[in-house]
Design a protein around this motif. Structure first.
Motif, mmCIF file in Angstrom:
data_model
loop_
_atom_site.group_PDB
_atom_site.id
_atom_site.type_symbol
_atom_site.label_atom_id
_atom_site.label_comp_id
_atom_site.label_asym_id
_atom_site.label_seq_id
_atom_site.Cartn_x
_atom_site.Cartn_y
_atom_site.Cartn_z
ATOM 1 N N LEU A 182 0.805 -1.228 0.000
ATOM 2 C CA LEU A 182 0.000 0.000 0.000
ATOM 3 C C LEU A 182 0.838 1.279 0.000
ATOM 4 C CD1 LEU A 182 -2.797 -1.009 2.557
ATOM 5 C CD2 LEU A 182 -2.919 -1.095 0.072
ATOM 6 N N GLY A 183 2.106 1.167 0.320
ATOM 7 C CA GLY A 183 3.007 2.322 0.275
ATOM 8 C C GLY A 183 2.784 3.341 1.371
ATOM 9 N N THR A 184 2.196 2.920 2.476
ATOM 10 C CA THR A 184 1.975 3.846 3.598
ATOM 11 C C THR A 184 2.002 3.107 4.926
ATOM 12 O OG1 THR A 184 0.468 5.484 4.530
ATOM 13 C CG2 THR A 184 -0.557 3.642 3.372
ATOM 14 N N LEU A 185 2.316 3.856 5.978
ATOM 15 C CA LEU A 185 2.338 3.266 7.320
ATOM 16 C C LEU A 185 1.278 3.894 8.216
ATOM 17 C CD1 LEU A 185 6.223 3.184 7.821
ATOM 18 C CD2 LEU A 185 4.751 1.198 7.599
ATOM 19 N N ASN A 186 0.643 4.943 7.744
ATOM 20 C CA ASN A 186 -0.361 5.627 8.548
ATOM 21 C C ASN A 186 -1.663 4.810 8.553
ATOM 22 O OD1 ASN A 186 -2.740 7.694 8.753
ATOM 23 N ND2 ASN A 186 -0.963 8.612 9.738
ATOM 24 N N MET A 187 -2.216 4.607 9.716
ATOM 25 C CA MET A 187 -3.394 3.735 9.838
ATOM 26 C C MET A 187 -4.590 4.267 9.038
ATOM 27 S SD MET A 187 -3.593 2.447 13.720
ATOM 28 C CE MET A 187 -2.198 1.924 14.652
ATOM 29 N N ALA A 188 -4.815 5.573 9.121
ATOM 30 C CA ALA A 188 -5.949 6.155 8.393
ATOM 31 C C ALA A 188 -5.721 6.049 6.888
ATOM 32 C CB ALA A 188 -6.124 7.615 8.801
ATOM 33 N N ASP A 189 -4.479 6.259 6.463
ATOM 34 C CA ASP A 189 -4.156 6.159 5.043
ATOM 35 C C ASP A 189 -4.323 4.716 4.563
ATOM 36 O OD1 ASP A 189 -3.495 7.580 2.785
ATOM 37 O OD2 ASP A 189 -1.354 7.093 2.923
ATOM 38 N N ILE A 190 -3.908 3.759 5.411
ATOM 39 C CA ILE A 190 -4.090 2.340 5.063
ATOM 40 C C ILE A 190 -5.591 2.057 4.935
ATOM 41 C CG2 ILE A 190 -3.814 -0.042 5.883
ATOM 42 C CD1 ILE A 190 -1.243 0.922 7.325
ATOM 43 N N SER A 192 -7.945 4.031 4.152
ATOM 44 C CA SER A 192 -8.544 4.624 2.942
ATOM 45 C C SER A 192 -8.136 3.863 1.671
ATOM 46 C CB SER A 192 -8.148 6.096 2.826
ATOM 47 O OG SER A 192 -6.762 6.195 2.574
ATOM 48 N N LYS A 193 -6.997 3.175 1.723
ATOM 49 C CA LYS A 193 -6.513 2.489 0.520
ATOM 50 C C LYS A 193 -6.824 1.002 0.483
ATOM 51 C CE LYS A 193 -2.619 5.608 -0.361
ATOM 52 N NZ LYS A 193 -1.187 5.812 -0.192
ATOM 53 N N VAL A 194 -7.091 0.422 1.642
ATOM 54 C CA VAL A 194 -7.166 -1.037 1.716
ATOM 55 C C VAL A 194 -8.285 -1.628 0.850
ATOM 56 C CG1 VAL A 194 -8.657 -1.335 3.768
ATOM 57 C CG2 VAL A 194 -6.794 -2.926 3.354
ATOM 58 N N ALA A 195 -9.403 -0.933 0.751
ATOM 59 C CA ALA A 195 -10.524 -1.472 -0.021
ATOM 60 C C ALA A 195 -10.219 -1.495 -1.516
ATOM 61 C CB ALA A 195 -11.775 -0.654 0.255
ATOM 62 N N TYR A 474 -12.523 8.711 11.375
ATOM 63 C CA TYR A 474 -11.109 8.450 11.699
ATOM 64 C C TYR A 474 -10.222 8.836 10.518
ATOM 65 C CZ TYR A 474 -6.998 5.977 13.523
ATOM 66 O OH TYR A 474 -5.741 5.674 13.986
ATOM 67 N N ILE A 475 -10.610 8.369 9.330
ATOM 68 C CA ILE A 475 -9.788 8.636 8.131
ATOM 69 C C ILE A 475 -9.731 10.139 7.863
ATOM 70 C CG2 ILE A 475 -9.644 8.297 5.618
ATOM 71 C CD1 ILE A 475 -10.981 5.508 6.138
ATOM 72 N N LYS A 476 -10.910 10.764 7.866
ATOM 73 C CA LYS A 476 -10.964 12.200 7.548
ATOM 74 C C LYS A 476 -10.209 13.043 8.581
ATOM 75 C CE LYS A 476 -15.131 12.460 4.741
ATOM 76 N NZ LYS A 476 -16.545 12.833 4.708
ATOM 77 N N ALA A 477 -10.383 12.691 9.855
ATOM 78 C CA ALA A 477 -9.734 13.495 10.910
ATOM 79 C C ALA A 477 -8.223 13.362 10.854
ATOM 80 C CB ALA A 477 -10.260 13.064 12.279
ATOM 81 N N VAL A 478 -7.730 12.134 10.687
ATOM 82 C CA VAL A 478 -6.281 11.937 10.703
ATOM 83 C C VAL A 478 -5.640 12.513 9.438
ATOM 84 C CG1 VAL A 478 -4.417 10.206 10.770
ATOM 85 C CG2 VAL A 478 -6.441 9.917 12.197
ATOM 86 N N LEU A 479 -6.291 12.338 8.307
ATOM 87 C CA LEU A 479 -5.715 12.850 7.058
ATOM 88 C C LEU A 479 -5.995 14.340 6.854
ATOM 89 C CD1 LEU A 479 -6.412 9.847 4.625
ATOM 90 C CD2 LEU A 479 -4.326 10.361 5.890
#
Lengths: 482, 111
Positions: A182-190, A192-195, A474-479
């Protein structure tokens, strides 16, 4: 300014102060440790109004925004977990006041390092940062297990280290797979990309991560380290490993499975929860060592929380997680007092405390009833919610959980019987430290209040679990998208 | 909203608190009586047994460890206990199977 961000530096400062300074008073190091913990609790409370208004507090380390920067993200779920960890730490420190007599400097420095790892792992929003905090807490744990210097403790510590290293290797491997795909380590970023972008590597990565954290939570078949470790450590540490270690593991699994990965793991979680509940209860029934019994009991109760997550009964799972900590604190304090009185942790050598110790008797009775899920106690309230979730989704799960409740009743009353009844004359009056009395009163009241006002607290737990389920927020707040 | 919740809580306490307290008190007292009779054993008194034999009061009761050992043997739990003998290789093998189980499940149901 987020006060929560000050918790890790304050705990680190406490570690340094304990290590480099010395005072004449016999509780000098304990005082520094307690100050660090109380400051952390105050920081938590200062940020509560902000959490209520914003629903999530995000702090970007040194101003670097994700996905590159490291962030701390605290919603109601990890706020509650952190609160519970601090509560357990306070209880453990009060137990250690009379329990730890030698090597106080090393003990309290490692204890605070363990707490630092736990706090950081709870707050972080980055999986590599999570790994680092888990490493900090693991290294502190290995050293603390062998702290007494006894041969068996060192042996248990080495075994724990080998198994723990296996689990942390799994976590690291999982991070490599997830980052590689996925090219990221941030939980919210993961999240958003995992699906959209997940590959076989991502799924295998999540498998390794979940396996690694199951070890920390002592979920079967990753549970074996816990009883031997708890048996050879002081009770204050046993409480810390049992209560805080379990909830941090469970929280991380909840966060990874539900918030980040949005994975379909119901079948697996239910199967493992059955194994965990039954194995824990059966082994608790067999053992005659009070520390081992409490460790197996904690394993069995962890199975209930896992079952709640597997059945999508998140309210019951979170409720039981909170109750698990409260009951653990109560029973470990009772265990400490009793072990100190008899000079052994062997239940067969105890007995006869039923007369002359009304305070201890009532406290232990409440703890045992709560653990067994007796109506009007907190254990009943949370187990009932898990049973109801099971009836809706998978009735066999409710049947198994109720069966394990019967086993829980058997082993908890075995413990109660061996301590307070038995044919032992002149067991005497047990001396209980005033601070421990206060802790016992608080947890007994909590056991009853959380059981009696079930309706009200179910609403509160609904807010807490709902916070963990709200992926979008969670995704919106962290990103930084809100 | 908080006011309504508080009023509900107060009514609940008034309505049901007495019953809860009463039930818990009865339970505690019953347990206390058991504990008292179990602990207050007079070693000097020898009571006659049914067949005319004298018996030590301690021997009249089944020791609790024996009771639970019987329970353990009834349920044949020895095998599980054998698997928890602090053998590191056994524990690592379990962990390995656990990792395989979790990974295979994830691959089958999530991909």
């Amino acid at each position: 300014m987020a006060y929560l961000n000050l918790i890790v530096p304050v705990l680190l400062a406490a570690v340094f102060l304990i290590t480099i300074t010395s005072g004449r008073h016999r509780h000098y190091h304990l005082s520094i440790a307690l100050s660090g913990v109380i400051f952390s609790a105050l920081f938590l409370l200062f940020d509560l109004p902000r959490l209520i208004s914003d629903k999530i507090i995000v702090y970007y380390q040194l101003g670097w925004r994700p996905p590159l920067g490291i962030s701390f993200a605290v919603d109601f779920l990890n706020y509650t977990v952190l609160l519970l960890i601090i509560f357990v730490a306070i209880a453990s420190l009060f137990i250690s006041r009379t329990e730890i007599r030698e090597g106080k400097r090393e003990f309290y420095a490692l204890f605070m390092l363990l707490l630092l790892g736990l706090s950081g792992a709870t707050m972080t929003g980055d999986i590599f940062n999570l790994f680092v905090f888990f490493e900090i807490l693991s290294i502190a744990s290995y050293a603390l297990v062998s702290y007494t210097g006894r041969k068996k403790a060192i042996s248990a510590s080495i075994k724990y280290l080998i198994m723990g290293s296996f689990s942390t290797s799994l976590i690291l491997l999982g991070i490599v797979f997830v980052y590689g795909s996925l090219g990221t380590l941030n939980m919210a970023d993961i999240a958003s990309k995992v699906a959209l972008s997940s590959t076989t590597a991502t799924i295998v990565g999540f498998g390794f991560l979940i396996s690694g954290f199951m070890f920390k939570a002592a979920i079967a078949p990753f549970h074996a380290w816990k009883p031997s470790v708890i048996r050879h450590t002081p009770v204050s540490l046993g409480l810390m490993f049992t209560a805080s270690g379990t909830i941090i593991g469970l929280y991380t699994i909840f966060r990874l499975v539900v918030t980040v990965g949005n994975l379909n793991l119901s079948g697996m979680l239910i199967a493992l929860s059955f194994l965990t509940m039954i194995l824990g209860a059966v082994l608790a029934l067999q053992t005659t060592d009070i520390k081992k019994l409490l460790a197996y009991s904690a394993i069995s109760q962890t199975g209930y929380v896992l079952l709640g997550i597997g059945l999508s009964g998140y309210v019951g799972a979170v409720y039981h997680m909170v109750n698990l900590v409260i009951i653990d604190v109560l029973l470990f304090v009772v265990a400490y007092v009793v072990i100190k009185h008899f000079g052994t942790s062997n239940l067969d050598k105890m007995g006869g405390l039923g007369v002359g110790n009304p305070f201890l008797f009532v406290s232990a009775l409440v703890g045992v009833l709560a653990l067994s899920g007796f109506p009007m106690t907190n254990g009943f309230s949370s187990k009932l919610l898990i049973y109801l979730a099971g009836i809706e989704v998978f009735p066999i799960a409710t049947f198994v959980a109720m069966l394990v409740s019967v086993l829980t009743l058997a082993y908890s009353f075995k413990m109660f019987h061996l301590i307070f009844f038995s044919n032992r004359k002149g067991a005497g009056v047990v001396e209980i430290d005033d601070t421990l009395k206060i802790i016992l009163i608080i947890v007994v009241v909590l056991c009853v209040v959380l059981g009696v006002f079930q309706g009200y607290f179910t609403g509160v737990m609904g807010i807490i679990s709902g916070s963990g389920l709200d992926r979008e927020l969670y995704i919106k707040a962290v990103l930084g998208l809100v | 909203m908080y006011g309504v919740v508080m009023i509900d809580m107060v009514y609940f306490v008034i309505d049901d608190w007495f019953f809860i307290f009463f039930l818990f008190s009865v339970l505690t007292y019953v347990f206390y009586l058991f504990a008292k009779t179990d602990s207050d054993v007079n070693m000097s008194s020898k009571k006659p047994y049914a067949c005319g034999l004298s018996i030590d009061p301690y021997d009249e009761k089944v020791p609790s460890p024996s009771f639970y050992k019987t329970m353990v043997s009834v349920f044949h739990m020895g095998a599980i206990k054998k698997m928890h003998k602090d053998d590191l290789s056994t524990y690592l093998l379990w962990m390995f199977f656990g990792v395989v189980f979790v990974s295979v499940y994830l691959l089958i149901f999530n991909f």
